[in-house]
Design a protein around this motif. Structure first.
Motif, mmCIF file in Angstrom:
data_model
loop_
_atom_site.group_PDB
_atom_site.id
_atom_site.type_symbol
_atom_site.label_atom_id
_atom_site.label_comp_id
_atom_site.label_asym_id
_atom_site.label_seq_id
_atom_site.Cartn_x
_atom_site.Cartn_y
_atom_site.Cartn_z
ATOM 1 N N LEU A 1 10.988 5.148 -6.270
ATOM 2 C CA LEU A 1 11.055 3.695 -6.430
ATOM 3 C C LEU A 1 12.400 3.273 -7.004
ATOM 4 O O LEU A 1 12.995 2.287 -6.571
ATOM 5 C CB LEU A 1 9.924 3.210 -7.340
ATOM 6 C CG LEU A 1 9.814 1.699 -7.526
ATOM 7 C CD1 LEU A 1 9.599 1.003 -6.182
ATOM 8 C CD2 LEU A 1 8.695 1.354 -8.493
ATOM 9 N N ARG A 2 12.894 4.026 -7.969
ATOM 10 C CA ARG A 2 14.204 3.724 -8.557
ATOM 11 C C ARG A 2 15.306 3.851 -7.503
ATOM 12 O O ARG A 2 16.217 3.022 -7.430
ATOM 13 C CB ARG A 2 14.470 4.670 -9.733
ATOM 14 C CG ARG A 2 15.727 4.334 -10.540
ATOM 15 C CD ARG A 2 15.843 5.201 -11.775
ATOM 16 N NE ARG A 2 14.789 4.909 -12.731
ATOM 17 C CZ ARG A 2 13.773 5.731 -13.011
ATOM 18 N NH1 ARG A 2 13.672 6.896 -12.389
ATOM 19 N NH2 ARG A 2 12.866 5.392 -13.901
ATOM 20 N N ALA A 3 15.231 4.877 -6.674
ATOM 21 C CA ALA A 3 16.237 5.077 -5.629
ATOM 22 C C ALA A 3 16.173 3.962 -4.591
ATOM 23 O O ALA A 3 17.204 3.502 -4.091
ATOM 24 C CB ALA A 3 16.035 6.437 -4.959
ATOM 25 N N LEU A 4 14.966 3.512 -4.253
ATOM 26 C CA LEU A 4 14.818 2.428 -3.288
ATOM 27 C C LEU A 4 15.486 1.157 -3.804
ATOM 28 O O LEU A 4 16.236 0.490 -3.078
ATOM 29 C CB LEU A 4 13.335 2.157 -3.024
ATOM 30 C CG LEU A 4 13.021 0.922 -2.172
ATOM 31 C CD1 LEU A 4 13.605 1.060 -0.778
ATOM 32 C CD2 LEU A 4 11.513 0.694 -2.114
ATOM 33 N N GLY A 5 15.245 0.812 -5.072
ATOM 34 C CA GLY A 5 15.857 -0.379 -5.643
ATOM 35 C C GLY A 5 17.372 -0.309 -5.647
ATOM 36 O O GLY A 5 18.055 -1.285 -5.306
ATOM 37 N N ALA A 6 17.901 0.848 -6.005
ATOM 38 C CA ALA A 6 19.358 1.009 -6.047
ATOM 39 C C ALA A 6 19.961 0.878 -4.645
ATOM 40 O O ALA A 6 21.014 0.261 -4.466
ATOM 41 C CB ALA A 6 19.708 2.365 -6.659
ATOM 42 N N GLU A 7 19.289 1.445 -3.646
ATOM 43 C CA GLU A 7 19.827 1.382 -2.289
ATOM 44 C C GLU A 7 19.754 -0.029 -1.724
ATOM 45 O O GLU A 7 20.667 -0.477 -1.015
ATOM 46 C CB GLU A 7 19.071 2.350 -1.380
ATOM 47 C CG GLU A 7 19.686 2.469 0.011
ATOM 48 C CD GLU A 7 19.098 3.613 0.818
ATOM 49 O OE1 GLU A 7 19.311 3.637 2.042
ATOM 50 O OE2 GLU A 7 18.437 4.486 0.213
ATOM 51 N N LEU A 8 18.696 -0.760 -2.053
ATOM 52 C CA LEU A 8 18.592 -2.145 -1.596
ATOM 53 C C LEU A 8 19.717 -2.994 -2.179
ATOM 54 O O LEU A 8 20.294 -3.834 -1.484
ATOM 55 C CB LEU A 8 17.234 -2.729 -1.998
ATOM 56 C CG LEU A 8 16.024 -2.240 -1.193
ATOM 57 C CD1 LEU A 8 14.734 -2.749 -1.819
ATOM 58 C CD2 LEU A 8 16.133 -2.684 0.250
ATOM 59 N N LEU A 9 20.045 -2.781 -3.443
ATOM 60 C CA LEU A 9 21.153 -3.507 -4.056
ATOM 61 C C LEU A 9 22.470 -3.185 -3.352
ATOM 62 O O LEU A 9 23.317 -4.064 -3.166
ATOM 63 C CB LEU A 9 21.250 -3.164 -5.543
ATOM 64 C CG LEU A 9 20.212 -3.821 -6.465
ATOM 65 C CD1 LEU A 9 20.332 -3.265 -7.878
ATOM 66 C CD2 LEU A 9 20.375 -5.335 -6.475
ATOM 67 N N GLU A 10 22.649 -1.927 -2.968
ATOM 68 C CA GLU A 10 23.878 -1.538 -2.272
ATOM 69 C C GLU A 10 23.966 -2.241 -0.915
ATOM 70 O O GLU A 10 25.040 -2.709 -0.517
ATOM 71 C CB GLU A 10 23.915 -0.022 -2.086
ATOM 72 C CG GLU A 10 24.103 0.764 -3.384
ATOM 73 C CD GLU A 10 24.113 2.261 -3.144
ATOM 74 O OE1 GLU A 10 24.019 2.668 -1.961
ATOM 75 O OE2 GLU A 10 24.213 3.017 -4.125
ATOM 76 N N VAL A 11 22.839 -2.316 -0.207
ATOM 77 C CA VAL A 11 22.833 -2.974 1.103
ATOM 78 C C VAL A 11 23.168 -4.455 0.948
ATOM 79 O O VAL A 11 23.995 -5.014 1.685
ATOM 80 C CB VAL A 11 21.470 -2.803 1.789
ATOM 81 C CG1 VAL A 11 21.384 -3.667 3.047
ATOM 82 C CG2 VAL A 11 21.234 -1.335 2.145
ATOM 83 N N ILE A 12 22.551 -5.109 -0.024
ATOM 84 C CA ILE A 12 22.834 -6.532 -0.252
ATOM 85 C C ILE A 12 24.299 -6.715 -0.615
ATOM 86 O O ILE A 12 24.956 -7.658 -0.158
ATOM 87 C CB ILE A 12 21.923 -7.081 -1.366
ATOM 88 C CG1 ILE A 12 20.467 -7.071 -0.906
ATOM 89 C CG2 ILE A 12 22.333 -8.510 -1.743
ATOM 90 C CD1 ILE A 12 19.478 -7.431 -1.994
ATOM 91 N N ASP B 1 0.809 -1.216 0.000
ATOM 92 C CA ASP B 1 0.000 0.000 0.000
ATOM 93 C C ASP B 1 0.846 1.272 0.000
ATOM 94 O O ASP B 1 0.366 2.349 0.315
ATOM 95 C CB ASP B 1 -0.929 0.006 1.216
ATOM 96 C CG ASP B 1 -0.153 -0.123 2.530
ATOM 97 O OD1 ASP B 1 1.055 -0.399 2.459
ATOM 98 O OD2 ASP B 1 -0.775 0.053 3.592
ATOM 99 N N VAL B 2 2.129 1.152 -0.347
ATOM 100 C CA VAL B 2 3.021 2.317 -0.355
ATOM 101 C C VAL B 2 2.844 3.077 -1.667
ATOM 102 O O VAL B 2 2.696 2.484 -2.735
ATOM 103 C CB VAL B 2 4.489 1.873 -0.207
ATOM 104 C CG1 VAL B 2 5.416 3.069 -0.268
ATOM 105 C CG2 VAL B 2 4.687 1.111 1.098
ATOM 106 N N ARG B 3 2.882 4.399 -1.597
ATOM 107 C CA ARG B 3 2.786 5.232 -2.797
ATOM 108 C C ARG B 3 4.099 5.985 -2.976
ATOM 109 O O ARG B 3 4.564 6.648 -2.058
ATOM 110 C CB ARG B 3 1.604 6.206 -2.706
ATOM 111 C CG ARG B 3 0.260 5.497 -2.757
ATOM 112 C CD ARG B 3 -0.907 6.459 -2.701
ATOM 113 N NE ARG B 3 -2.169 5.751 -2.830
ATOM 114 C CZ ARG B 3 -2.773 5.485 -3.991
ATOM 115 N NH1 ARG B 3 -2.227 5.918 -5.118
ATOM 116 N NH2 ARG B 3 -3.909 4.830 -4.014
ATOM 117 N N MET B 4 4.688 5.876 -4.174
ATOM 118 C CA MET B 4 5.966 6.504 -4.470
ATOM 119 C C MET B 4 5.949 7.112 -5.862
ATOM 120 O O MET B 4 5.126 6.747 -6.708
ATOM 121 C CB MET B 4 7.119 5.488 -4.409
ATOM 122 C CG MET B 4 7.469 4.971 -3.041
ATOM 123 S SD MET B 4 8.931 3.884 -3.105
ATOM 124 C CE MET B 4 9.288 3.705 -1.365
#
Length: 208
Positions: free
Chosen positions: A159-170, A151-154
């Protein structure tokens, strides 16, 4: 070969990456060819005869699809093994990276991308289901995680920034391919999706 992402960022700790172009995508997006790739990735190198037997297909048909996969660099012959009449094939090292903006220009390529995504998602669910079918024991109890934020709205940028940051964390946690493997280490499945939930009639982004 790791089947990768929908943007230009390769998964963490990838040995090499290759951006899939429209022509090679259309060659890949065939149900049997994707099954062949899955089989080679899961079970290791094999001949056309072995693959045909596992997949329930004709050897000649499998050989034809193997040649196409090799032509586009998805697989390669394992040298020093087999004979001229019995060639062994293996998946090419590296990660496939999909640049969605370049693969949704024409209808044919967009359809091929949609077909590949569907297969990729089905395979991801199957792998997760297999992992869940074996109960965790010992120190592994409680180490996994399953979460859903539907139910998140972005905005597209968020959304692009979230994906990039998740990859960095992994990337900070996944060991390098050549790092020593601890004796208590086991295979771990890491999956996440960051997908825009657009209306089916949306024309802004027909293939997210």
């Amino acid at each position: 070969m790791k089947h990768g992402t929908e943007d230009t960022n390769p998964p963490p700790q990838a040995k090499a990456s290759r951006t899939v172009d429209p022509r090679s995508l259309r060659a890949l997006a065939h149900p049997l060819r994707m099954r062949i790739l899955d089989e080679l990735k899961d079970q290791g190198p094999a001949t056309s005869a072995r693959l045909a037997d596992r997949l329930g297909e004709n050897t000649g048909t499998v050989s034809w699809h193997l040649r196409h996969l090799a032509e586009h660099g998805y697989i390669e012959e394992e040298t020093g093994r087999g004979t001229k009449r019995e060639r062994w094939w293996r998946v090419t090292e590296g990660t496939l990276v999909f640049n969605t903006s370049e693969l949704t220009i024409d209808p044919q390529t967009r359809e091929a991308l949609s077909s590949y995504k569907q297969h990729y998602l089905e395979r991801s669910f199957q792998r997760a289901a297999r992992a869940l079918s074996v109960p965790a024991t010992g120190a592994w109890v409680g180490t996994g995680n399953m979460s859903d934020w539907g139910d998140v709205r972005m905005t597209p940028e968020q959304l692009r920034a979230l994906g990039a940051e998740l990859l960095e964390v992994i990337g900070r946690h996944v060991p390098a391919p050549d790092a020593p493997v601890p004796p208590d280490a086991q295979p771990v499945l890491i999956q996440f999706q960051t997908l825009p939930m657009l209306p089916a009639t949306s024309k802004e982004n027909p293939a997210p």
